[in-house]
Design a protein around this motif. Structure first.
Motif, PDB file in Angstrom:
ATOM      1  N   ILE A   1       0.842  -1.211   0.000  1.00 43.66           N
ATOM      2  CA  ILE A   1       0.000   0.000   0.000  1.00 43.66           C
ATOM      3  C   ILE A   1       0.864   1.242   0.000  1.00 43.66           C
ATOM      4  CG2 ILE A   1      -1.622   1.355   1.380  1.00 43.66           C
ATOM      5  CD1 ILE A   1      -2.889  -1.316   2.257  1.00 43.66           C
ATOM      6  N   ALA A   2       1.909   1.217   0.799  1.00 37.49           N
ATOM      7  CA  ALA A   2       2.812   2.371   0.849  1.00 37.49           C
ATOM      8  C   ALA A   2       3.457   2.616  -0.516  1.00 37.49           C
ATOM      9  CB  ALA A   2       3.895   2.140   1.913  1.00 37.49           C
ATOM     10  N   ASP A   3       3.797   1.532  -1.205  1.00 34.44           N
ATOM     11  CA  ASP A   3       4.457   1.655  -2.504  1.00 34.44           C
ATOM     12  C   ASP A   3       3.495   2.076  -3.614  1.00 34.44           C
ATOM     13  OD1 ASP A   3       6.775   0.805  -1.269  1.00 34.44           O
ATOM     14  OD2 ASP A   3       6.572  -1.282  -1.917  1.00 34.44           O
ATOM     15  N   GLN A   4       2.226   1.700  -3.492  1.00 36.82           N
ATOM     16  CA  GLN A   4       1.260   1.912  -4.575  1.00 36.82           C
ATOM     17  C   GLN A   4       0.091   2.814  -4.166  1.00 36.82           C
ATOM     18  OE1 GLN A   4       1.598   0.596  -7.618  1.00 36.82           O
ATOM     19  NE2 GLN A   4       3.306  -0.798  -7.265  1.00 36.82           N
ATOM     20  N   LYS A   5       0.252   3.569  -3.113  1.00 36.37           N
ATOM     21  CA  LYS A   5      -0.879   4.290  -2.539  1.00 36.37           C
ATOM     22  C   LYS A   5      -1.555   5.232  -3.532  1.00 36.37           C
ATOM     23  CE  LYS A   5      -2.477   6.619   1.595  1.00 36.37           C
ATOM     24  NZ  LYS A   5      -3.456   7.429   0.892  1.00 36.37           N
ATOM     25  N   SER A   6      -0.782   5.962  -4.287  1.00 39.47           N
ATOM     26  CA  SER A   6      -1.391   6.925  -5.205  1.00 39.47           C
ATOM     27  C   SER A   6      -2.253   6.221  -6.252  1.00 39.47           C
ATOM     28  CB  SER A   6      -0.322   7.770  -5.893  1.00 39.47           C
ATOM     29  OG  SER A   6       0.552   6.961  -6.657  1.00 39.47           O
ATOM     30  N   LEU A   7      -1.768   5.081  -6.771  1.00 39.93           N
ATOM     31  CA  LEU A   7      -2.537   4.332  -7.763  1.00 39.93           C
ATOM     32  C   LEU A   7      -3.757   3.673  -7.136  1.00 39.93           C
ATOM     33  CD1 LEU A   7       0.332   2.650  -9.834  1.00 39.93           C
ATOM     34  CD2 LEU A   7      -1.066   4.630 -10.458  1.00 39.93           C
ATOM     35  N   LEU A   8      -3.606   3.172  -5.915  1.00 40.77           N
ATOM     36  CA  LEU A   8      -4.742   2.565  -5.227  1.00 40.77           C
ATOM     37  C   LEU A   8      -5.815   3.606  -4.922  1.00 40.77           C
ATOM     38  CD1 LEU A   8      -2.834   0.188  -2.779  1.00 40.77           C
ATOM     39  CD2 LEU A   8      -4.483  -0.542  -4.526  1.00 40.77           C
ATOM     40  N   ASP A   9      -5.373   4.775  -4.487  1.00 41.96           N
ATOM     41  CA  ASP A   9      -6.328   5.840  -4.195  1.00 41.96           C
ATOM     42  C   ASP A   9      -7.078   6.271  -5.459  1.00 41.96           C
ATOM     43  OD1 ASP A   9      -5.659   5.877  -1.522  1.00 41.96           O
ATOM     44  OD2 ASP A   9      -4.308   7.596  -1.671  1.00 41.96           O
ATOM     45  N   ARG A  10      -6.361   6.312  -6.568  1.00 43.57           N
ATOM     46  CA  ARG A  10      -6.974   6.715  -7.829  1.00 43.57           C
ATOM     47  C   ARG A  10      -8.023   5.686  -8.270  1.00 43.57           C
ATOM     48  NH1 ARG A  10      -2.568   7.626 -12.104  1.00 43.57           N
ATOM     49  NH2 ARG A  10      -1.799   8.819 -10.330  1.00 43.57           N
ATOM     50  N   ALA A  11      -7.678   4.411  -8.143  1.00 42.47           N
ATOM     51  CA  ALA A  11      -8.628   3.353  -8.518  1.00 42.47           C
ATOM     52  C   ALA A  11      -9.847   3.372  -7.601  1.00 42.47           C
ATOM     53  CB  ALA A  11      -7.939   1.988  -8.449  1.00 42.47           C
ATOM     54  N   GLN A  12      -9.611   3.589  -6.326  1.00 43.29           N
ATOM     55  CA  GLN A  12     -10.722   3.642  -5.377  1.00 43.29           C
ATOM     56  C   GLN A  12     -11.640   4.822  -5.677  1.00 43.29           C
ATOM     57  OE1 GLN A  12      -9.889   4.611  -1.142  1.00 43.29           O
ATOM     58  NE2 GLN A  12     -10.945   2.682  -0.669  1.00 43.29           N
ATOM     59  N   LYS A  13     -11.064   5.922  -6.084  1.00 39.17           N
ATOM     60  CA  LYS A  13     -11.862   7.102  -6.432  1.00 39.17           C
ATOM     61  C   LYS A  13     -12.733   6.822  -7.650  1.00 39.17           C
ATOM     62  CE  LYS A  13     -11.416  12.060  -7.379  1.00 39.17           C
ATOM     63  NZ  LYS A  13     -10.459  13.198  -7.558  1.00 39.17           N
ATOM     64  N   ARG A  14     -12.180   6.102  -8.641  1.00 38.29           N
ATOM     65  CA  ARG A  14     -12.966   5.766  -9.825  1.00 38.29           C
ATOM     66  C   ARG A  14     -14.133   4.847  -9.460  1.00 38.29           C
ATOM     67  NH1 ARG A  14      -7.834   5.964 -12.703  1.00 38.29           N
ATOM     68  NH2 ARG A  14      -7.399   3.797 -12.165  1.00 38.29           N
ATOM     69  N   SER A  15     -13.864   3.881  -8.599  1.00 39.84           N
ATOM     70  CA  SER A  15     -14.943   2.988  -8.174  1.00 39.84           C
ATOM     71  C   SER A  15     -16.015   3.743  -7.407  1.00 39.84           C
ATOM     72  CB  SER A  15     -14.376   1.859  -7.304  1.00 39.84           C
ATOM     73  OG  SER A  15     -13.577   0.979  -8.068  1.00 39.84           O
ATOM     74  N   LYS A  16     -15.586   4.656  -6.548  1.00 43.52           N
ATOM     75  CA  LYS A  16     -16.542   5.433  -5.757  1.00 43.52           C
ATOM     76  C   LYS A  16     -17.416   6.296  -6.656  1.00 43.52           C
ATOM     77  CE  LYS A  16     -16.933   8.522  -1.766  1.00 43.52           C
ATOM     78  NZ  LYS A  16     -17.906   9.423  -2.398  1.00 43.52           N
ATOM     79  N   SER A  17     -16.816   6.840  -7.693  1.00 47.61           N
ATOM     80  CA  SER A  17     -17.582   7.656  -8.638  1.00 47.61           C
ATOM     81  C   SER A  17     -18.679   6.824  -9.307  1.00 47.61           C
ATOM     82  CB  SER A  17     -16.645   8.246  -9.695  1.00 47.61           C
ATOM     83  OG  SER A  17     -17.365   8.982 -10.655  1.00 47.61           O
ATOM     84  N   THR A  18     -18.337   5.605  -9.693  1.00 48.12           N
ATOM     85  CA  THR A  18     -19.322   4.714 -10.298  1.00 48.12           C
ATOM     86  C   THR A  18     -20.424   4.366  -9.309  1.00 48.12           C
ATOM     87  OG1 THR A  18     -17.714   3.751 -11.839  1.00 48.12           O
ATOM     88  CG2 THR A  18     -19.660   2.424 -11.319  1.00 48.12           C
ATOM     89  N   LEU A  19     -20.045   4.067  -8.079  1.00 47.41           N
ATOM     90  CA  LEU A  19     -21.037   3.700  -7.053  1.00 47.41           C
ATOM     91  C   LEU A  19     -21.937   4.867  -6.701  1.00 47.41           C
ATOM     92  CD1 LEU A  19     -18.735   1.535  -4.770  1.00 47.41           C
ATOM     93  CD2 LEU A  19     -20.813   0.739  -5.912  1.00 47.41           C
ATOM     94  N   ASP A  20     -21.371   6.062  -6.628  1.00 51.56           N
ATOM     95  CA  ASP A  20     -22.173   7.244  -6.296  1.00 51.56           C
ATOM     96  C   ASP A  20     -23.199   7.544  -7.387  1.00 51.56           C
ATOM     97  OD1 ASP A  20     -20.791   7.543  -3.939  1.00 51.56           O
ATOM     98  OD2 ASP A  20     -19.486   9.159  -4.654  1.00 51.56           O
ATOM     99  N   ALA A  21     -22.843   7.233  -8.628  1.00 53.78           N
ATOM    100  CA  ALA A  21     -23.738   7.526  -9.753  1.00 53.78           C
ATOM    101  C   ALA A  21     -24.778   6.440  -9.968  1.00 53.78           C
ATOM    102  CB  ALA A  21     -22.912   7.716 -11.037  1.00 53.78           C
ATOM    103  N   ALA A  22     -24.526   5.232  -9.461  1.00 50.33           N
ATOM    104  CA  ALA A  22     -25.421   4.095  -9.728  1.00 50.33           C
ATOM    105  C   ALA A  22     -26.873   4.358  -9.319  1.00 50.33           C
ATOM    106  CB  ALA A  22     -24.885   2.842  -9.051  1.00 50.33           C
ATOM    107  N   PRO A  23     -27.140   4.923  -8.138  1.00 52.16           N
ATOM    108  CA  PRO A  23     -28.545   5.138  -7.744  1.00 52.16           C
ATOM    109  C   PRO A  23     -29.291   6.119  -8.647  1.00 52.16           C
ATOM    110  CG  PRO A  23     -27.095   5.242  -5.828  1.00 52.16           C
ATOM    111  CD  PRO A  23     -26.225   5.273  -7.044  1.00 52.16           C
ATOM    112  N   ALA A  24     -28.555   6.920  -9.388  1.00 50.27           N
ATOM    113  CA  ALA A  24     -29.194   7.910 -10.254  1.00 50.27           C
ATOM    114  C   ALA A  24     -29.681   7.311 -11.570  1.00 50.27           C
ATOM    115  CB  ALA A  24     -28.245   9.069 -10.538  1.00 50.27           C
ATOM    116  N   ILE A  25     -29.338   6.048 -11.816  1.00 51.87           N
ATOM    117  CA  ILE A  25     -29.802   5.400 -13.043  1.00 51.87           C
ATOM    118  C   ILE A  25     -31.240   4.961 -12.848  1.00 51.87           C
ATOM    119  CG2 ILE A  25     -29.374   3.557 -14.688  1.00 51.87           C
ATOM    120  CD1 ILE A  25     -27.110   5.580 -14.519  1.00 51.87           C
ATOM    121  N   HIS A  26     -32.150   5.592 -13.548  1.00 53.96           N
ATOM    122  CA  HIS A  26     -33.573   5.320 -13.388  1.00 53.96           C
ATOM    123  C   HIS A  26     -34.150   4.716 -14.670  1.00 53.96           C
ATOM    124  CE1 HIS A  26     -33.704   7.323  -9.557  1.00 53.96           C
ATOM    125  NE2 HIS A  26     -33.210   8.445 -10.070  1.00 53.96           N
TER     126      HIS A  26
END
Length: 315
Positions: free
Chosen positions: A289-314
């Motif tokens: 995690i220490a070695d890859q933190k920036s990449l892990l954080d970036r991937a987590q942010k992308r996943s969070k963006s998808t999850l946050d938008a999912a409920p808006a799909i009607h």
């Protein structure tokens, strides 16, 4: 020593392969496809989600009870996978209905939950860890939910053309005079609903698992476990060898399988193998995690963006 990985193939894995297996199906006959001047009563536009017997976020029983590896905070949960798949299904149903397939529907979701909440597969990451399960099921995974029952496949004319945007002569551009989205409704769904970025964290999880088996402390604990098993009459060197002593092809566990599985868990408890293994792998993961933190954080942010938008799909 042969190194084996026991991971759930999820959103990463078991999880999305099962979810994606059931594209929309149509239960009705051809007359239910609305054409000019036609009408039909539509079914529910949102797939049903069943939550019974979903796995806890961390193991609630056995030798891994309460254990969570550091990388798990970057992993997506089973509930996350279901939420994104539900958004995809809603988008697919809405698109298909625009083209007259008013009774188009998708499978119920969450009907066959995996034994673990994420791709770390903690309940069985280090082999069997729950004595009660070993005593009852041997090496088999207990049935944790209802079996998925997909709708019967129907030969619905033109459904594939609208869903995939393809026909024998190439990609279909329109249906009944109405322009199709690029790639059909499936293409529209991909563009409308994002994805969960799990590749990096799952790769690192696999790396830590394999590296951990080479750590001297883990090797020593494994040797103690092997000695315990040998004393009970089982000639095995690693936890991955034990299940090879019995056939698991039968529909239910034999008495021999149950005895071996029970001995495996009891010897793990006696020798402290799981605790040692978890401790050493946790240290490896913290460094990753220490070695890859920036990449892990970036991937987590992308996943969070998808999850946050999912409920808006009607619908």
């Amino acid at each position: 020593m042969t190194i084996r990985r026991i991971f759930i193939v999820s959103a990463a894995t078991a999880s999305l392969a099962l979810l994606m297996a059931g594209c929309g199906q149509h239960e009705a006959n051809d007359s239910e496809v609305v054409t000019a001047g036609g009408t039909a009563k539509s079914e529910a536009a949102t797939p049903k989600v069943l939550t019974e017997n979903w796995p806890p976020s961390v193991p609630s029983a056995g030798l891994t009870k309460g254990m969570a590896l550091p990388l798990e905070k970057y992993m997506v949960s089973y509930a996350d996978e279901i939420a994104v798949q539900q958004a995809r299904d809603v988008a697919e149903i809405a698109c298909m209905r625009r083209y007259g397939f008013v009774n188009w529907r998708t499978e119920d979701l969450g009907t066959s939950p995996p034994p673990a909440d994420n791709a770390s597969n903690m309940p069985r990451r280090y082999g069997l860890t729950v004595l009660a399960e070993a005593q009852k099921y041997g090496y088999r995974v207990p049935g944790s939910g209802r079996e998925s029952t997909p709708p019967p496949e129907q030969d619905v004319p033109n459904a594939g053309k609208v869903l995939q945007g393809a026909e024998a002569s190439g990609e279909a551009r329109s249906f009944n005079g109405k322009e199709l989205p690029e790639g059909g409704c499936s293409g529209e769904v991909k563009r409308k609903v994002g994805s969960l970025d799990t590749e990096l964290v799952e790769r690192l999880s696999g790396e830590s698992f394999e590296r951990s088996q080479q750590i001297p402390a883990v090797k020593a604990a494994m040797a103690r476990w092997s000695g315990c098993m040998n004393a009970r009459g089982y000639d095995v060197n690693t936890v991955w060898d034990a299940s090879d002593l019995t056939s698991t092809n039968a529909p239910t566990a034999s008495s021999k399988e149950i005895k071996i599985a029970t001995a495996e868990v009891e010897c793990k408890e006696k020798t402290g193998l799981v605790k040692v293994w978890f401790t050493e792998e946790s240290a490896i993961q913290r460094q990753l995690i220490a070695d890859q933190k920036s990449l892990l954080d970036r991937a987590q942010k992308r996943s969070k963006s998808t999850l946050d938008a999912a409920p808006a799909i009607h619908p």
